[in-house]
Design an enzyme around this catalytic site. Structure first.
Site, mmCIF file in Angstrom:
data_model
loop_
_atom_site.group_PDB
_atom_site.id
_atom_site.type_symbol
_atom_site.label_atom_id
_atom_site.label_comp_id
_atom_site.label_asym_id
_atom_site.label_seq_id
_atom_site.Cartn_x
_atom_site.Cartn_y
_atom_site.Cartn_z
ATOM 1 C CG ASP A 46 -4.966 -7.785 8.979
ATOM 2 O OD1 ASP A 46 -5.882 -7.091 9.435
ATOM 3 O OD2 ASP A 46 -4.766 -7.935 7.756
ATOM 4 C CE1 TYR A 51 -5.633 -9.903 2.160
ATOM 5 C CE2 TYR A 51 -4.955 -10.295 4.406
ATOM 6 C CZ TYR A 51 -5.286 -9.419 3.400
ATOM 7 O OH TYR A 51 -5.258 -8.059 3.627
ATOM 8 C CE LYS A 76 -7.953 -6.787 6.442
ATOM 9 N NZ LYS A 76 -6.912 -7.773 6.228
ATOM 10 C CG HIS A 107 -10.587 -6.657 2.096
ATOM 11 N ND1 HIS A 107 -10.100 -7.926 1.952
ATOM 12 C CD2 HIS A 107 -9.488 -5.861 2.136
ATOM 13 C CE1 HIS A 107 -8.774 -7.893 1.905
ATOM 14 N NE2 HIS A 107 -8.383 -6.652 2.010
ATOM 15 C CB SER A 138 -10.362 -2.377 5.100
ATOM 16 O OG SER A 138 -9.092 -2.292 4.521
ATOM 17 C CD GLN A 160 -6.055 -3.744 7.647
ATOM 18 O OE1 GLN A 160 -5.723 -4.377 6.665
ATOM 19 N NE2 GLN A 160 -6.370 -4.322 8.795
ATOM 20 C CG LEU A 191 7.546 -1.722 6.713
ATOM 21 C CD1 LEU A 191 8.153 -3.085 7.042
ATOM 22 C CD2 LEU A 191 8.210 -0.647 7.573
ATOM 23 N NE ARG A 196 3.404 -3.343 -2.479
ATOM 24 C CZ ARG A 196 3.260 -3.480 -1.157
ATOM 25 N NH1 ARG A 196 3.572 -2.485 -0.340
ATOM 26 N NH2 ARG A 196 2.796 -4.607 -0.652
ATOM 27 C CB THR A 234 4.223 -4.611 9.471
ATOM 28 O OG1 THR A 234 5.351 -4.781 8.617
ATOM 29 C CG2 THR A 234 4.578 -5.078 10.870
ATOM 30 C CB SER A 237 8.483 -15.025 5.439
ATOM 31 O OG SER A 237 9.355 -14.427 4.506
ATOM 32 C CE LYS A 238 14.654 -12.247 4.315
ATOM 33 N NZ LYS A 238 14.600 -11.027 3.548
#
Ligand SMILES: NC(=O)C1=CN([C@@H]2O[C@H](COP(=O)(O)OP(=O)(O)OC[C@H]3O[C@@H](n4cnc5c(N)ncnc54)[C@H](O)[C@@H]3O)[C@@H](O)[C@H]2O)C=CC1
Ligand SMILES: O=CCc1c[nH]c2ccccc12
Length: 302
Positions: A46, A51, A76, A107, A138, A160, A191, A196, A234, A237-238
């Site tokens: 996505d 972005y 988008k 968007h 979205s 979305q 999440l 946040r 979702t 970066s891990k």
């Protein structure tokens, strides 16, 4: 039950979990984390014009060696650089290095210029030309979707939206509207209780369910959003987390689990300053009107 695909209203399918690429410039190279995600087994990416990473997503896609048809790509229209919707999709396809995207979204409703019906007609043309296999929106509210549906030849395949336990009460009517109109809901920021809005009432049931199922809290929250009927968007970066997200497809919550999270989510609703002001203003107007009516009728209040 692993993550599967869901049927869209245009007959195509969409993988139930997507790897998102909006990172607020955390300094990491998107090529690396998209590589990680594809390596781990994500088959749905996505991104968005806004972005600024479509080129990197395209590079990661080519580096993966996966066939184009084995990866579902969403991008988008974000109203950037003064480009029209048609110019934007062509630009996005160039950036990504692909001939088509699987899903193209507007968007945000305020980007549907000059108005929602005209912007949607352009989206329908884009789909007819094969630049996007499916089209959607979205951040559209019920009123935006109602306007769109009144003149649409093609229904949006997806909407979305923000969906997590603390906005569940507010979003439930929109989720129900989408379901009734066969529009797939894609949930972003599911999440939030771990990011946040940490430390709120949702933590207790989520942690208890996670301990019972030998799962992590993020996996429980993904399972909760899935139980609401949503496709998940979702990211992380891990690598370990990315792998955990994919394993969350095996988690099944009971209806009691979902209810416990719903109840805790409703307790932790945060009102924006604007909403608080509106409610105070509304109450003031009502009270003043009531006093006015009572005075007019000669009713004694005190
Ligand atoms: N259409 C739209 O307007 C929007 C779309 N999106 C899409 O959704 C994607 C995901 O958005 P997010 O808000 O990042 O989603 P999210 O709510 O799934 O959060 C992902 C974040 O949670 C962190 N996380 C995971 N497990 C955690 C744990 N146990 N403890 C603490 N932190 C943990 C991850 O490291 C990652 O940074 C975006 O990349 C974008 O593609 C996001 C926002 C708006
Ligand atoms: O998608 C995530 C948030 C975001 C970043 N840029 C825009 C533009 C329009 C709507 C949402 C967003």
């Amino acid at each position: 039950m692993p993550w599967n695909s869901r049927k869209l209203n245009d007959g195509r399918t969409i993988p139930e979990i997507a790897f998102g690429t909006w990172t607020l410039g955390n300094g990491q190279d998107p090529i690396d984390y998209v590589d990680n995600a594809l390596d781990a087994g994500f088959s749905h990416l996505d991104t968005a014009q806004a972005y600024g990473n479509e080129k990197e997503v395209g590079i990661a896609l080519r580096e993966s060696g996966l066939a184009r048809e084995d990866v579902f790509i969403t991008t988008k229209f974000s109203g950037r650089d003064g480009l029209s919707i048609e110019q934007s999709i062509r630009n996005s396809l160039d950036n990504l290095g692909v001939k088509y995207v699987d899903l193209y979204l507007i968007h945000h409703p305020r980007l549907a210029q000059p108005d929602i019906p005209s912007a949607w007609a352009v989206m329908e043309k884009i789909q007819a030309e094969g630049l996007a296999k499916s089209i959607g929106v979205s951040n559209f509210e019920i009123s935006d979707l109602t306007t769109l549906l009144a003149s649409a030849k093609v229904k949006p395949a997806a909407n979305q939206i923000l969906l997590h336990p603390y906005v569940n009460v507010r979003q439930a009517p929109l989720v129900a509207f989408c379901k009734a109109n066969d529009i797939v809901v894609e949930a972003y920021s599911a999440l939030t209780p771990l990011t946040r809005q940490r430390g709120g009432p949702v933590d207790k049931p989520v942690n208890a369910i996670a301990a019972r199922l030998d799962a992590s809290p993020d996996q429980v929250l993904l399972a909760w959003a899935r139980a609401k009927g949503a496709v998940l968007v979702t990211m992380s970066s891990k690598k370990e987390r990315v792998e955990g997200y994919l394993k969350a497809g095996d988690i099944e919550l009971t209806s009691d689990d979902v209810r416990d999270i719903d109840v805790a989510g409703a307790l932790g609703v945060r009102l924006s300053a604007r909403t608080v002001l509106r409610r105070v203003a509304g109450l003031t107007v009502l009270t003043t009107a009531a006093f006015g009516v009572c005075t007019y009728l000669g009713v004694e209040i005190f």
